[in-house]
Design an enzyme around this catalytic site. Structure first.
Site, PDB file in Angstrom:
ATOM      1  N   GLY A 162       0.818  -1.199   0.000  1.00  0.00           N
ATOM      2  CA  GLY A 162       0.000   0.000   0.000  1.00  0.00           C
ATOM      3  C   GLY A 162       0.859   1.260   0.000  1.00  0.00           C
ATOM      4  CB  CYS A 163       0.124   4.688  -1.126  1.00  0.00           C
ATOM      5  SG  CYS A 163      -1.555   4.860  -0.471  1.00  0.00           S
ATOM      6  CE1 TYR A 164      -1.737   8.152   3.964  1.00  0.00           C
ATOM      7  CE2 TYR A 164      -3.547   6.622   3.652  1.00  0.00           C
ATOM      8  CZ  TYR A 164      -3.088   7.912   3.747  1.00  0.00           C
ATOM      9  OH  TYR A 164      -3.943   8.968   3.646  1.00  0.00           O
TER      10      TYR A 164
END
Lengths: 350, 350, 350, 350
Positions: A151-153
């Site tokens: 995921g990005c986070y």
């Protein structure tokens, strides 16, 4: 493999479109199929006008046999849940699959069930999936046939922390506070009240805080593996009025007296040989604008001696190093290619 | 020439930085020197942090002999006036020069004097300078050693009008009304009250209107040449709160009854073989976001039958097709290379 | 009337919310009812969180008898078509109605049918409706019981042109070119692809151009009445990435030789006694930021002697002078109150 | 005092302009003098065009005698350091002074010297200065003649924490982590590289982190007083691409088991009778857009049971409740007026 024929499943969303943009510059990848659920069209430029005069492919409906026949590699950029079926179908037909959804990121199906509210529908495949945080899992990625792109986070949050955690520089018995800011593209292409221009411009708001955002267990999994023990995270995602970029700031307590120089040195040793991560000089703080459009993460460290806290920061473009770019980086490693192939372009600045 | 060694003079401003970004992806160009007046530094990434881990060149002060020894081609991205001296020094040393300033765009030195308030300081060079609007001047550009890269507004404004003017589809005896919107990067990297975030966000304002903006004679020169007679323009540049992009809308009167289909057909014939221009389908209207970061112009036409007006629209990224990208396109043509080399990337969307 | 009890029908949209904000500062208005179709709630702050701790009213469903019993004045901020029924019901029960929809703006039902694609459903009421462009129709507004509040574009476009048209300073036999830019709030509160943050930020695009936007006949009606003959307009609305504000630029040809000073003088004479219009000094150009949140219009003039064109500009906040503020200004005049009552606040800057 | 004659010293900056806007709606304040160092002009609207047609005052140079003769109350909106002299001159002439600079906020001159790098130049006045965080210091403010209006970050950060600290609900022996986001107007009206539109849009970056921002000791002073013991803060200010608004998020550890309901109840008890603070309902999270332009703070609480952390959030408009609005609130209390006088307007939304 000298060259790879590539299909993108979920090509009409933001991460799909970004895969197209990046792969068009990749010297060893040939785009052979674009697939979408909605927005099927004989001419991709009808729904992605930036491709007019650039790429002449249709967007077709998903048909596992047809797609598998056209590609060696597939990127699946579908919502979680929807992804599993496409992944299984293609992987089962011998296609290497890089899945950008959340479906194969959590290795423990019980954790998946707890956070996603449903049994995992492909438990048999889970053991084959490699978590694609390249700088952490490079060795496991070589030759991988199924990769869960992070995921990005979790990417922006974990990268600056990993060197410190591996080195035992931070206390593991207290929760890591992670405050992360994201541009709006992370929310996808479907309009909602929360992404309506007039309610986003001049507005910042946190959402799914205090242990309710699904990226929480993903970050914990990565940090806990590195620490060799369970680590807790309190995570605050916040939407800010811009299109791309994540800035994640983490607060941890040092185990022993430490200096910023030592933190930077530790990180530079860890990221030596990693073309996608830049450890900033002492005193420099990252800016999302410096990485926008690129596959680069900028990480930085500061030390608050008065409060005895390490402040660790990471910034990425959520659609590139936080999604499509990292997916291609995973492909490069899996196929035994140079890790930075097709990913060297600097940020678009300003 | 198989490959070109390239210097960028004025590398630390926005068009300079954009030249760096684009040339790093160019398969036949080798960046050998970055030059700036201010911001000289042993490590370019100090002043252009997006280059950290990407490019390891210093930014050096201008020294004609040193620079000329290192390059076959130089891009000059200096303010008008400041450019002339550097252009002369490099051109005189056998370097092909692509000048992004306004200094060599107006072929008549009297017009230059009138609009820039000073005698032209290199009248002897003016006859050698080719105006680099590639789609109009392609033949003249082949082999050129000194090229005046067009302004951003003139590019966006002239492209949609040129096919109609050449074909005699519009009346030449009344002024062309051009209303053009631009992102803030056109104003450069130096902070001013007018580009301060808080006074730009949520603010739109026109400036230098009613025949006072210096791009006016440049647009008139291009259209008049195509028309074979003097054409007048009233030009309204307007600043809008975004970083990149120009949308130019022109209003002209058709000479005879005409259809939108005919306008589109005329433009498609004119731009056949032009990799950088896309003529949109009937009913489609351009959006700056579809060309951002790319060297593409999107042009479109509508007809207001009630008011008997043709509305012609052109959109570009002011830093790419409006400056650095078009400069590279000029180089490609001048060196006999494929015109679109290194310029095929689609827009960064969103 | 000493004080007025006021209901807002359509209170949960942007113009409704803006009416609430402005009326809370009005010294002679008492908000007694908020009405909406969707978003009915016992506590308005649930759907308009800016009202928490400020206003304690429910948002109720429309019930003509109930609402009419509670108010002397109603503002209808409903979509066109939906408005007619509510207007009829309230007006028929003796309530003064200020309608912000397009339903009563065009006095000729044939024009309405042509542009809105449906027969007008209240032809009997049309003769009672006064067009509420205050600076033009002040006398007709006194005592009015049904007022059609003008559209945002027509207000910004017509104000700078009216003095010149009345005075016969501009040619009436050629179309007026109007290029108008608008912030996104004009599109309302319902999210769409076109107002999604990521596709609006960094994007500008025109829409419904070349005689297809429904504000075209409204502008023509206003200018034609003032000219005493039919005037044609070609109108280009353009969306820009900001929330509030309209900048309308018009291009007209002077009938005789004229100076900017004369244009300004003409406008200042026309707007003498108008608290909501400021004619800028020679050389000043308007900025939407200077009027944001206020009920003020800034108008300015320039003359392009080379092209023989007058450039007339008007800027307003589309939600205030372009909608809710002008509606209140209409009420003030209709009730015989000071025209600027409750509307004197300057812009929120920055 | 029935009415107050008011002077604004530093009227041409953002907080000065905001004081003008707010005071124009104040029912008992009469603006009598605008003073500035730069931008002196016979017509304020020359430098603050939003005032055209609204206010007809000059901006004059500072002259203590002249100003003191014209006003009962002065707001000083000058940079720190520059403020002291003006404050002394006016206060010494019997004017009540509300100082928006940092000069009188820290009661201990040693702390001032440590953080501001200079001896305090008015130690004799320090004991007279009341710290104007209204909801905490209401009693001390009554009758005050010299008030130090709090900083924007300290207001947004302290408000949600104060109820918990007073009640002993949070551990005091570990540092409070405060992550705060701010719009760009907090940086003032002078353009810099960091506030240039093109380098702010699409860019988020922290600055002066890890115990280096001067608001750190101010926050610590407020919390420590409430706690009755020294409390440490690590503070991360972050610039986001918007004009107005602060969102401050704090992470603290509960002393005992606690519920979100209990936290909300505690805060509602604390803020009972405070017209400027709204404690949001359980599950609601604040948005800067809901308070923009208003003098309201929205505070909210969440509990991360997994990580044993309380997440406390506060949002304000940095120019209103974070500066000019709170200054007026202080005046209202000091003069014995209703605290919310002239400050009731809701946010401008959207």
């Amino acid at each position: 493999m000298e060259r790879a024929r590539v299909a993108i499943v979920g090509a009409s969303g933001y991460t799909g479109a970004e895969l197209v943009r990046l792969l068009l510059s990749h010297p060893r990848a040939d785009l052979t199929a674009l697939v979408a659920k909605e927005r099927v069209t004989p001419k991709a430029s009808t729904v992605l006008p930036s491709l007019a005069g650039v790429l002449d492919l249709p967007i077709e409906a998903f048909d596992a046999d047809k797609i598998a026949a056209k590609c060696d590699v597939a990127f699946c950029a579908l919502p979680h849940g929807a992804s599993i079926e496409a992944v299984r179908a293609l992987h089962g037909r011998g296609v290497r699959v890089f899945d950008l959804s959340a479906d194969f990121r959590l290795s423990d199906p019980a954790t998946y069930a707890e956070w996603y509210g449903a049994e995992h529908a492909a438990k048999d495949l889970l053991p084959h999936a490699v978590y694609g945080l390249c700088e952490e899992n490079r060795e496991a990625l070589r030759g991988a046939t199924l990769v869960a792109v992070p995921g990005c986070y979790p990417t922006a949050s974990a990268l600056p922390l990993l060197p410190l955690v591996h080195e035992g520089l931070v206390k593991h018995d207290e929760p890591v506070v992670i405050h992360a800011l994201s541009g709006v593209s992370g929310a996808g292409r479907t309009p909602t009240a929360g992404t309506h221009f007039t309610e986003t411009s001049e507005g910042i708001r946190a959402y799914k805080i205090a242990g309710t955002h699904r990226h929480t267990p993903e970050i914990e999994q990565t940090l806990s593996r590195a620490a060799g023990r369970d680590l807790r995270v309190t995570f605050t995602p916040t939407l800010v009025p811009m299109s791309r970029g994540i800035l994640a700031t983490s607060y941890v307590t040092p185990t022993n007296e430490v200096t910023v120089d030592a933190l930077i040195e530790c990180a530079r040793a860890f990221f030596a040989g990693s073309p996608s991560v830049v450890v900033l000089d002492k005193g420099q703080l990252p800016d999302t604008l410096w990485v926008r459009g690129s596959n680069r993460a900028h990480v930085a460290y500061a030390l608050d001696a008065r409060a005895n806290k390490i402040v660790a920061m990471g910034t990425i473009d959520n659609l590139v190093k936080g999604a499509s770019g990292q997916a291609i980086q995973c492909m490069n490693i899996a196929l035994g290619w140079d890790e930075g192939l097709g990913l060297r372009a600097p940020a678009m600045w300003p």
